[in-house]
Design a protein around this motif. Structure first.
Motif, PDB file in Angstrom:
ATOM      1  N   ASP A 136       3.789   0.717   2.605  1.00  0.00           N
ATOM      2  CA  ASP A 136       3.720  -0.528   3.359  1.00  0.00           C
ATOM      3  C   ASP A 136       3.804  -0.280   4.863  1.00  0.00           C
ATOM      4  OD1 ASP A 136       3.675  -1.651   0.868  1.00  0.00           O
ATOM      5  OD2 ASP A 136       5.742  -2.355   0.915  1.00  0.00           O
TER       6      ASP A 136
ATOM      7  N   SER B 110       0.814  -1.207   0.000  1.00  0.00           N
ATOM      8  CA  SER B 110       0.000   0.000   0.000  1.00  0.00           C
ATOM      9  C   SER B 110       0.852   1.263   0.000  1.00  0.00           C
ATOM     10  CB  SER B 110      -0.913   0.024   1.240  1.00  0.00           C
ATOM     11  OG  SER B 110      -0.135   0.126   2.422  1.00  0.00           O
TER      12      SER B 110
ATOM     13  N   LEU C 250      -5.841  -3.931   4.464  1.00  0.00           N
ATOM     14  CA  LEU C 250      -5.023  -2.881   5.068  1.00  0.00           C
ATOM     15  C   LEU C 250      -4.627  -3.258   6.487  1.00  0.00           C
ATOM     16  CD1 LEU C 250      -3.883  -0.013   4.568  1.00  0.00           C
ATOM     17  CD2 LEU C 250      -6.017   0.885   5.525  1.00  0.00           C
TER      18      LEU C 250
ATOM     19  N   ALA D 268      -0.044   5.383   1.251  1.00  0.00           N
ATOM     20  CA  ALA D 268      -1.105   6.155   1.903  1.00  0.00           C
ATOM     21  C   ALA D 268      -0.641   7.570   2.207  1.00  0.00           C
ATOM     22  CB  ALA D 268      -1.549   5.469   3.197  1.00  0.00           C
TER      23      ALA D 268
ATOM     24  N   HIS E  71       2.852  -5.341   7.749  1.00  0.00           N
ATOM     25  CA  HIS E  71       2.168  -4.049   7.812  1.00  0.00           C
ATOM     26  C   HIS E  71       2.349  -3.531   9.218  1.00  0.00           C
ATOM     27  CE1 HIS E  71      -0.379  -0.872   6.394  1.00  0.00           C
ATOM     28  NE2 HIS E  71      -1.033  -0.925   7.523  1.00  0.00           N
TER      29      HIS E  71
ATOM     30  N   LEU F  89      -5.374   6.658  -0.764  1.00  0.00           N
ATOM     31  CA  LEU F  89      -4.906   5.317  -0.418  1.00  0.00           C
ATOM     32  C   LEU F  89      -4.800   4.484  -1.691  1.00  0.00           C
ATOM     33  CD1 LEU F  89      -4.261   3.070   1.687  1.00  0.00           C
ATOM     34  CD2 LEU F  89      -6.734   2.613   1.783  1.00  0.00           C
TER      35      LEU F  89
ATOM     36  N   MET G 259      -3.933   0.710  -2.946  1.00  0.00           N
ATOM     37  CA  MET G 259      -3.824  -0.669  -2.452  1.00  0.00           C
ATOM     38  C   MET G 259      -3.519  -1.605  -3.609  1.00  0.00           C
ATOM     39  SD  MET G 259      -4.404  -0.714   0.879  1.00  0.00           S
ATOM     40  CE  MET G 259      -4.565  -2.489   1.012  1.00  0.00           C
ATOM     41  N   TYR G 260      -2.664  -2.595  -3.363  1.00  0.00           N
ATOM     42  CA  TYR G 260      -2.407  -3.624  -4.371  1.00  0.00           C
ATOM     43  C   TYR G 260      -2.799  -4.999  -3.865  1.00  0.00           C
ATOM     44  CZ  TYR G 260       1.427  -0.328  -3.469  1.00  0.00           C
ATOM     45  OH  TYR G 260       2.165   0.733  -3.030  1.00  0.00           O
TER      46      TYR G 260
END
Length: 545
Positions: free
Chosen positions: A522, A293, A449, A295, A389, A442, A444-445
């Motif tokens: 991340d 991620s 989260l 953010a 994370h 944000l 995201m892959y």
């Protein structure tokens, strides 16, 4: 094994019995069992009435991690023993979900006078169970999936300080036994000990993602090195990648130690899938690669500011969310992106090469050489983390590159074919969100989260897109809270919130205009300022079970 034979049972799907025997239970010789092995199941039928219990058990070989034959320590006992280890999904009390629970089936074979002959019979059974388990591993939804070769020595990197400081205890209580049952040789490395143990070895798979990805991609032989299968064991606060991998397996949501058991089970199965990685360029720092991620705004603030509540485990994010909602901030900036539907075909060359590379791996899936990842100027410092994370999880030595196409070709790692330098105008096919006030941005892959936040419910491990979310200013605190509550089950996209935008992109550029703020990659703070990113489909390899 008793000489008198009962009628062999048949599989639940009608498949024929390929191996049959009658044994006594290891713990109680008065209990006799008829055991039937089919291509998909191990069927245990009790032939005696005592002790009271279920008379028949059908255990799917897809839930089996291993089987072994052995002799007891008592040399005067001619018997051999057979143990099979299963982790089936079982319904949880007071819940509609299911979690993996350990089931061990143990049998005693003593039909023959020769101890060696009894052991040979037990080993024949153990080999047959393992072979059928292997075939069931490779059969996933009717398609063959790549699997790393056995035996493959795994390296487990454990940070005893991660999360609530329980990582080593969790390994000792669950993972060590699991890997031993699966017959997987492994080396446990406490992160402070990594420097002395990081010699390259073609037989080693790494089970830590946070630092390793960047280390593999800065090698001169990065195309081979990035094929090293990676895995994840949750032991920190957020455990987002672990939750994503569990989600992709199709199982119902689980948390804490149940998530650990699920991820351990997937590691033992050893199936390898492609994983998207995202290259990120910062204004004055070299390129880095991300797996989860990016953010800016509310999410980044909560992630970093909740560090003070780390002792609360995953609940730290809930506490941090409530604190930040009380004093909601607005962030000024400019966001641009290349929609997935408009992406140029220039990425196709690299994708095709990587596909051929992976197809070769299906027939010969040996892992790439191990790279001891480096941080700063000295190799293998103790910043590796087994929960990816988490705020201290991405302290990487980054490749020396710039956002320009010509520069990225001169350094290890794949070139970024969709990006231009940060100081140059974007191509005309990019969408520009004019300068706005944002609450959060944000990217995201992967799906999760955090353990309990499914931020990108449509994401898959290698869908080749970045799931971009942003929330415009003007949203009320209560509406934002409802969004995050809905995110627990991935339902926020369907709330029709007028301030929430979700789009799938191949690349993006973020230009913050607020003088102060936090940007995370991340879960780790990176340089605050302009940045851009591009997804590289299927670049990594991940063990998904």
């Amino acid at each position: 094994m008793d000489q008198r034979r009962a009628e062999p049972d048949s599989g639940t799907d009608g498949s024929p019995v390929t191996l049959y025997g009658e044994f006594t239970a290891t713990g109680n010789r008065k209990v006799r069992c008829a055991v039937s092995l089919t291509e998909r199941d191990l069927i245990v039928q009790r032939l005696t009435s005592a002790p009271v219990g279920r008379s028949k058990a059908v255990l799917s070989l897809r839930d089996c991690v291993g089987c072994r034959a052995y002799r007891p320590h008592d040399n005067e006992d001619r018997a051999a023993h057979l143990s099979a280890y299963f982790y089936p999904l079982k319904r949880r009390r007071m819940s509609s979900g299911a979690s993996r629970q350990r089931v061990e089936q143990c049998f005693r074979l003593a039909a023959l006078q020769d101890p060696r002959a009894n052991l040979d019979e037990a080993e024949k059974w153990a080999r047959a169970v393992r072979e059928r388990c292997g075939r069931n591993r490779l059969l996933a939804d009717g398609m063959l999936t790549s699997q790393f070769s056995r035996p493959c020595r795994m390296m487990l990197l454990v940070n005893p300080q991660s999360g609530q400081g329980q990582a080593l205890t969790l390994y000792n209580n669950h993972i060590q036994r699991m890997l031993n049952e699966a017959g997987v040789p492994h080396t446990l490395v406490i992160t402070g000990e990594l420097k002395a143990q990081c010699s390259p070895d073609r037989s080693i798979c790494i089970f830590c993602v946070c630092q390793v990805v960047n280390g593999l991609l800065e090698r001169p032989d990065w195309e081979e090195a990035i094929r090293t299968p990676l895995g994840i064991l949750p032991g920190g606060s957020g455990n987002a990648l672990a939750a994503s991998i569990h989600h992709y397996s199709g199982a119902s949501p689980v948390f804490s130690e149940e998530l650990l058991l699920s991820c351990g089970f997937l590691l033992c199965k050893g199936l390898v899938s492609r994983m998207d990685l995202v290259s990120i360029h910062l204004s004055s720092s070299p390129r880095l690669f991300s797996f989860l991620s990016l953010a800016w705004g509310f999410v980044a603030d909560v992630d970093i500011e909740s560090e003070k509540y780390r002792h609360a485990g995953a609940a730290r994010f809930t506490v941090g969310t409530l604190v930040r909602l009380a004093s909601l901030r607005i962030y000024k900036g400019k966001l641009s992106y290349l929609p997935a539907s408009k992406a140029h075909s220039s990425e196709g060359g690299l994708r095709n090469n990587m596909t051929l590379h992976c197809n070769n791996q299906t027939s010969s899936p040996s892992p790439a050489p191990l790279l001891c990842c480096q941080s700063g100027d000295s190799p293998c410092q103790n910043t590796l983390h087994n929960s990816c994370h988490s705020n201290n999880s991405l302290k990487v030595r980054r490749t020396e590159s710039t956002p320009s196409r010509s520069a990225t070709k001169a350094v290890p790692g794949p070139p970024d074919s969709l990006l231009v330098p940060l100081d140059q105008p974007l191509p005309s096919d990019w969408v520009v969100v004019q300068e706005e006030d944002f609450v959060l941005v944000l990217a995201m892959y992967q799906s999760h989260l955090a353990e309990d936040l499914m931020a990108a419910p449509e994401a898959t491990l290698d869908d080749g897109v970045i799931h971009l979310f942003y929330v415009r200013a003007g949203i009320s605190r209560s509406a934002l809270l409802r969004l995050f509550l809905a995110m627990e089950k991935g339902a926020h996209v369907a709330t029709n919130c007028q301030h929430l935008v979700h789009t799938k992109v191949k690349a993006l550029r973020l230009e913050p205009h607020s003088p102060n703020g936090i940007i995370t990659v991340d879960g780790e703070v990176v340089e605050y300022g302009p940045l851009q990113a591009e997804v590289h489909r299927g670049l990594g390899r991940f063990i998904t079970g």
